[in-house]
Design an enzyme around this catalytic site. Structure first.
Site, PDB file in Angstrom:
ATOM      1  N   HIS A 124     -12.100  -8.832 -12.823  1.00  0.00           N
ATOM      2  CA  HIS A 124     -11.343  -7.997 -13.893  1.00  0.00           C
ATOM      3  C   HIS A 124     -10.353  -8.666 -14.864  1.00  0.00           C
ATOM      4  O   HIS A 124     -10.108  -9.762 -15.061  1.00  0.00           O
ATOM      5  CB  HIS A 124     -10.463  -6.958 -13.086  1.00  0.00           C
ATOM      6  CG  HIS A 124      -9.375  -7.786 -12.726  1.00  0.00           C
ATOM      7  ND1 HIS A 124      -7.902  -8.205 -12.532  1.00  0.00           N
ATOM      8  CD2 HIS A 124      -9.569  -7.849 -10.472  1.00  0.00           C
ATOM      9  CE1 HIS A 124      -7.577  -8.560 -11.842  1.00  0.00           C
ATOM     10  NE2 HIS A 124      -7.784  -8.613 -10.860  1.00  0.00           N
ATOM     11  N   CYS A 140      -9.762 -11.295  -5.544  1.00  0.00           N
ATOM     12  CA  CYS A 140     -11.051 -11.740  -6.337  1.00  0.00           C
ATOM     13  C   CYS A 140     -10.942 -12.622  -7.604  1.00  0.00           C
ATOM     14  O   CYS A 140     -10.266 -13.518  -7.631  1.00  0.00           O
ATOM     15  CB  CYS A 140      -9.964 -10.443  -7.543  1.00  0.00           C
ATOM     16  SG  CYS A 140     -10.206  -8.468  -6.692  1.00  0.00           S
TER      17      CYS A 140
END
Length: 317
Positions: A124, A140
């Site tokens: 992201h 992440c």
């Protein structure tokens, strides 16, 4: 709105390389293939077996490592709402339960699921671009927001995504010179196979009539600066020429890495795009310690336009 559970992170910046080395991988010959090399803090996007883009990324820290192995690209969420977990709501104690899309959202303008949802992984954007690249996330993979948007618009659901841990890169440039880079060991895996690396160097040198200094190899492996060093350039000729191609050094081969031939699928994968503004519940870090946050005017937002990507200019097509 649907809530999705994922992991988030905050990461530290490291100097960007002028010329990026490429890992020893065998991308699929059809479609997209994502490769993330943890020590290098780079994401490589291959299309039909050819390297298309290289992005700097921030990955999991040693205590919350990004899961190594083979994964698949999952659903995408543009302009996500960050639903703050109750544990963090209690810590903040300000009555805020979610953060809408915008300059204060730590997810940036897009979230792309990485692997099985149970892993809680994603790729992201960010509201702290100076934190990319780095090794300080909760698992992440964080990208600068313009890069994240470009990546999300390009990648397709179901594409293979491999998270690897290669502490060295052995590349040949367009002029036929051999280059070596060595990286630090953020997860303390101590898995650099120097025997295979040296075997590959010697095999390539013999096949190409080159001489390589063992002392120079030793110095590069000891320093682990991440910088590409020419092993065969003459004095004053240490400049990369053309694109770089990896040797298949992890197997000790002196040959170039090649794409992995796969049968062409008869059916195209179905794109999984969540409704815009979907809530994503993650353990996100609020930027601290002076990490710059994008001002309102600089925070990219997804507007459905796929013509203007504004991604980093590292296109190798």
């Amino acid at each position: 709105m649907k809530k999705l559970g994922f992991s988030l992170f905050l990461l530290a910046a490291v100097p960007a390389l002028a010329n990026t080395s490429v890992p020893d991988v065998a991308p699929v010959s059809q479609g997209h293939h994502v490769v993330i090399n943890i020590p290098q803090q780079r994401l490589f996007l291959y299309t039909d077996g050819k390297l298309a883009k290289i992005y700097p990324v921030a990955v999991g820290k040693a205590m919350t490592q990004t899961n190594l192995g083979s994964h698949k690209i999952g659903a995408k969420a543009f302009n996500p709402i960050w639903h703050i977990p109750k544990s963090i709501q209690k810590e903040l104690n300000n009555g805020v339960t979610s953060i809408p899309p915008g300059p204060k959202n730590p997810l940036g303008p897009v979230f792309v699921r990485l692997g099985d949802p149970k892993l809680g992984l994603g790729i992201h954007g960010t509201n702290a671009p100076a934190s990319v690249p780095g090794v300080r996330s909760h698992g992440c993979v964080r990208m600068k927001s313009p890069d994240a948007l470009q990546f999300a618009k390009t990648i397709t659901t179901g594409s293979p995504a491999d998270v690897i841990y290669q502490m060295a890169a052995l590349n040949v440039d367009g002029a036929g010179n051999l280059w070596l880079a060595a990286y630090r060991d953020p997860y303390n895996k101590k898995n650099l196979n120097t025997a295979a690396l040296r075997k590959s160097i010697n095999a390539w040198a013999q096949a190409n009539g080159k001489t390589v200094s063992d002392k120079r190899i030793d110095a590069i492996l000891k320093a682990r600066t991440g910088t590409l060093n020419c092993l065969t350039c003459g004095a004053g000729k240490g400049k990369i020429s053309g694109n770089l191609t990896s040797l298949a050094w992890t197997s000790g081969s002196g040959s170039l890495s090649k794409p992995r031939v796969v049968a062409k699928s008869q059916t195209l994968p179905t794109e999984q795009i969540l409704p815009e503004g979907s809530e994503i519940e993650i353990d996100a870090d609020i930027p601290q310690n002076g990490t710059p946050v994008s001002p309102v005017g600089n925070m990219p937002q997804y507007n459905g336009d796929t013509a203007n990507d504004n991604g980093s200019d590292d296109n190798l097509f």
